[in-house]
Scaffold this motif. Sequence first.
Motif, PDB file in Angstrom:
ATOM      1  N   GLY A  21      -6.997  15.036  10.633  1.00  0.00           N
ATOM      2  CA  GLY A  21      -7.954  15.652   9.711  1.00  0.00           C
ATOM      3  C   GLY A  21      -7.727  15.232   8.275  1.00  0.00           C
ATOM      4  N   ARG A  22      -7.818  16.209   7.361  1.00  0.00           N
ATOM      5  CA  ARG A  22      -7.755  15.944   5.924  1.00  0.00           C
ATOM      6  C   ARG A  22      -6.439  15.293   5.521  1.00  0.00           C
ATOM      7  N   ALA A  23      -5.336  15.794   6.082  1.00  0.00           N
ATOM      8  CA  ALA A  23      -4.019  15.247   5.720  1.00  0.00           C
ATOM      9  C   ALA A  23      -3.920  13.781   6.142  1.00  0.00           C
ATOM     10  N   LYS A  24      -4.403  13.472   7.332  1.00  0.00           N
ATOM     11  CA  LYS A  24      -4.326  12.082   7.833  1.00  0.00           C
ATOM     12  C   LYS A  24      -5.177  11.147   6.976  1.00  0.00           C
ATOM     13  N   ALA A  25      -6.410  11.567   6.695  1.00  0.00           N
ATOM     14  CA  ALA A  25      -7.313  10.712   5.911  1.00  0.00           C
ATOM     15  C   ALA A  25      -6.724  10.425   4.534  1.00  0.00           C
ATOM     16  N   ALA A  26      -6.161  11.463   3.896  1.00  0.00           N
ATOM     17  CA  ALA A  26      -5.614  11.295   2.547  1.00  0.00           C
ATOM     18  C   ALA A  26      -4.337  10.457   2.564  1.00  0.00           C
ATOM     19  N   MET A  27      -3.488  10.708   3.541  1.00  0.00           N
ATOM     20  CA  MET A  27      -2.235   9.941   3.644  1.00  0.00           C
ATOM     21  C   MET A  27      -2.560   8.466   3.864  1.00  0.00           C
ATOM     22  N   ALA A  28      -3.516   8.196   4.736  1.00  0.00           N
ATOM     23  CA  ALA A  28      -3.889   6.803   5.016  1.00  0.00           C
ATOM     24  C   ALA A  28      -4.485   6.136   3.774  1.00  0.00           C
ATOM     25  N   ALA A  29      -5.219   6.915   2.971  1.00  0.00           N
ATOM     26  CA  ALA A  29      -5.824   6.346   1.756  1.00  0.00           C
ATOM     27  C   ALA A  29      -4.734   5.916   0.774  1.00  0.00           C
ATOM     28  N   VAL A  30      -3.710   6.751   0.608  1.00  0.00           N
ATOM     29  CA  VAL A  30      -2.627   6.389  -0.321  1.00  0.00           C
ATOM     30  C   VAL A  30      -1.831   5.214   0.232  1.00  0.00           C
ATOM     31  N   GLU A  31      -1.549   5.249   1.517  1.00  0.00           N
ATOM     32  CA  GLU A  31      -0.808   4.140   2.121  1.00  0.00           C
ATOM     33  C   GLU A  31      -1.596   2.818   1.998  1.00  0.00           C
ATOM     34  N   PHE A  32      -2.904   2.907   2.106  1.00  0.00           N
ATOM     35  CA  PHE A  32      -3.759   1.715   1.948  1.00  0.00           C
ATOM     36  C   PHE A  32      -3.543   1.099   0.567  1.00  0.00           C
ATOM     37  N   ASP A  33      -3.506   1.951  -0.460  1.00  0.00           N
ATOM     38  CA  ASP A  33      -3.227   1.472  -1.822  1.00  0.00           C
ATOM     39  C   ASP A  33      -1.843   0.837  -1.905  1.00  0.00           C
ATOM     40  N   GLU A  34      -0.849   1.527  -1.328  1.00  0.00           N
ATOM     41  CA  GLU A  34       0.538   1.016  -1.400  1.00  0.00           C
ATOM     42  C   GLU A  34       0.627  -0.360  -0.740  1.00  0.00           C
ATOM     43  N   CYS A  35      -0.195  -0.563   0.278  1.00  0.00           N
ATOM     44  CA  CYS A  35      -0.184  -1.838   1.013  1.00  0.00           C
ATOM     45  C   CYS A  35      -1.190  -2.825   0.442  1.00  0.00           C
ATOM     46  N   GLY A  36      -1.641  -2.598  -0.780  1.00  0.00           N
ATOM     47  CA  GLY A  36      -2.443  -3.594  -1.471  1.00  0.00           C
ATOM     48  C   GLY A  36      -3.943  -3.396  -1.382  1.00  0.00           C
ATOM     49  N   GLY A  37      -4.408  -2.336  -0.700  1.00  0.00           N
ATOM     50  CA  GLY A  37      -5.853  -2.104  -0.604  1.00  0.00           C
ATOM     51  C   GLY A  37      -6.593  -3.284   0.002  1.00  0.00           C
ATOM     52  N   GLY A  38      -5.946  -3.950   0.947  1.00  0.00           N
ATOM     53  CA  GLY A  38      -6.599  -5.084   1.598  1.00  0.00           C
ATOM     54  C   GLY A  38      -6.329  -6.420   0.916  1.00  0.00           C
ATOM     55  N   ARG A  39      -5.591  -6.388  -0.187  1.00  0.00           N
ATOM     56  CA  ARG A  39      -5.298  -7.628  -0.941  1.00  0.00           C
ATOM     57  C   ARG A  39      -3.807  -7.937  -0.873  1.00  0.00           C
ATOM     58  N   PRO A  40      -3.447  -9.040  -0.227  1.00  0.00           N
ATOM     59  CA  PRO A  40      -2.019  -9.344  -0.083  1.00  0.00           C
ATOM     60  C   PRO A  40      -1.295  -9.478  -1.420  1.00  0.00           C
ATOM     61  N   ASP A  41      -2.017  -9.930  -2.467  1.00  0.00           N
ATOM     62  CA  ASP A  41      -1.366 -10.095  -3.773  1.00  0.00           C
ATOM     63  C   ASP A  41      -1.141  -8.755  -4.466  1.00  0.00           C
ATOM     64  N   ARG A  42      -1.612  -7.665  -3.862  1.00  0.00           N
ATOM     65  CA  ARG A  42      -1.414  -6.348  -4.482  1.00  0.00           C
ATOM     66  C   ARG A  42      -0.521  -5.422  -3.664  1.00  0.00           C
ATOM     67  N   VAL A  43       0.071  -5.936  -2.607  1.00  0.00           N
ATOM     68  CA  VAL A  43       1.018  -5.120  -1.825  1.00  0.00           C
ATOM     69  C   VAL A  43       2.164  -4.711  -2.754  1.00  0.00           C
ATOM     70  N   HIS A  44       2.449  -3.417  -2.846  1.00  0.00           N
ATOM     71  CA  HIS A  44       3.444  -2.972  -3.816  1.00  0.00           C
ATOM     72  C   HIS A  44       4.811  -3.601  -3.566  1.00  0.00           C
ATOM     73  N   ALA A  45       5.178  -3.777  -2.296  1.00  0.00           N
ATOM     74  CA  ALA A  45       6.466  -4.422  -2.007  1.00  0.00           C
ATOM     75  C   ALA A  45       6.485  -5.844  -2.565  1.00  0.00           C
ATOM     76  N   GLY A  46       5.336  -6.510  -2.526  1.00  0.00           N
ATOM     77  CA  GLY A  46       5.244  -7.862  -3.074  1.00  0.00           C
ATOM     78  C   GLY A  46       5.295  -7.865  -4.589  1.00  0.00           C
ATOM     79  N   LEU A  47       4.654  -6.856  -5.209  1.00  0.00           N
ATOM     80  CA  LEU A  47       4.726  -6.739  -6.673  1.00  0.00           C
ATOM     81  C   LEU A  47       6.176  -6.512  -7.103  1.00  0.00           C
ATOM     82  N   TYR A  48       6.913  -5.798  -6.246  1.00  0.00           N
ATOM     83  CA  TYR A  48       8.330  -5.562  -6.581  1.00  0.00           C
ATOM     84  C   TYR A  48       9.130  -6.867  -6.490  1.00  0.00           C
ATOM     85  N   ALA A  49       8.808  -7.686  -5.510  1.00  0.00           N
ATOM     86  CA  ALA A  49       9.487  -8.992  -5.411  1.00  0.00           C
ATOM     87  C   ALA A  49       9.205  -9.813  -6.677  1.00  0.00           C
TER      88      ALA A  49
END
Length: 338
Positions: free
Chosen positions: A157-185
């Motif tokens: 439900g609401r918790a899943k949709a919101a958690m997935a939305a934030v995780e999507f951002d953390e993983c670059g929002g579909g853009r490999p050059d924006r993956v936060h782990a990559g920005l940290y590298a």
Amino acid sequence: MEHPRTEPTLPAPRGPLSAAVIAHLRGDGPLPLPHDVARAPVYGDDLQLALYLCYELHYRGFDGVPPEREWDPDLLRTRAALEERFGSALRADATVHDDVDEALGTLLVEPVDGTGVSHFLRDKGELWHVREYAAQRSLYHLKEADPHAWVLPRLWGRAKAAMAAVEFDECGGGRPDRVHAGLYADLMRDLGLDTTYGRYLDAACAELLVTVNLMSLFGLHRSLRGALVGHFATVEITSSPGSRRLAEAMRRTGAGPAAEHFYDEHVEADAVHEQVVRHDVIGGLMESEPHLARDIAFGIDATVFVEDRLGDRLLADWGAGRSSMRTPLDVPDVTPVP
Ligand SMILES: [Fe+2]
Ligand SMILES: [Fe+2]
């Protein structure tokens, strides 16, 4: 920019528990006995490294260790014994709020004359402090948001949709050059650090291992899904002001544009994530599973506890003019070919 996809090498042992786990992973040794686990200092180097090794099999594993070892029943039994000690200690040592709002309230108090690590780095940190901080934090940031992804099948439900939305951002929002782990590298490259995953495991202090083990503990147990959400909320709520100070520290020490960008990005992104996590992840979970309120509060309290311990360690060492790492960094360090 991509960082190389290699399995890290096994680290050096820090005592009998970690030595036994390493030998077992190499295929030639018995695992620690329960009384060995019971005797080791719970937040110490040896126990925390042993636990870290067990957890790392669920992320990238280690060079020369068959991936099937992730589900080795003997190793899982050892992991459970280590977790039992770790979890009990956290419940005994962290401040315990029964109420989520009270626990969250402690995160919002921003002291004017702040004395935390980000304040230190902003006000008087030198480049070597910034490099030590970045190298040790890489144990998490090169897998940023990964431990939290495990909670997704356990929410709905609401918790899943919101958690997935934030995780999507953390993983670059579909853009490999924006993956936060990559920005940290990229940040690490600016600082002349080695971006190889797991490169600084040997050098990281026990207090740092504790912070990463906490998220793996919460992430890997469905029974701790409330605590995982509490952890995530704590990270997101405290990130924006902390990132602003760290961005200033990067500018002041001349760390480089990618180093500044990583924290600038988090000032913006986490101001939004904070609201989403607070209202929809926590709010949604409390609505669907109100009995998890104490676990969510525990996740917040335990995160504050382990982060405070890490901050105390760093500031004590830096205040005494010494390295906070087990092996101080070379200057300059090796930078791999991107
Ligand atoms: Fe992030
Ligand atoms: Fe975030």
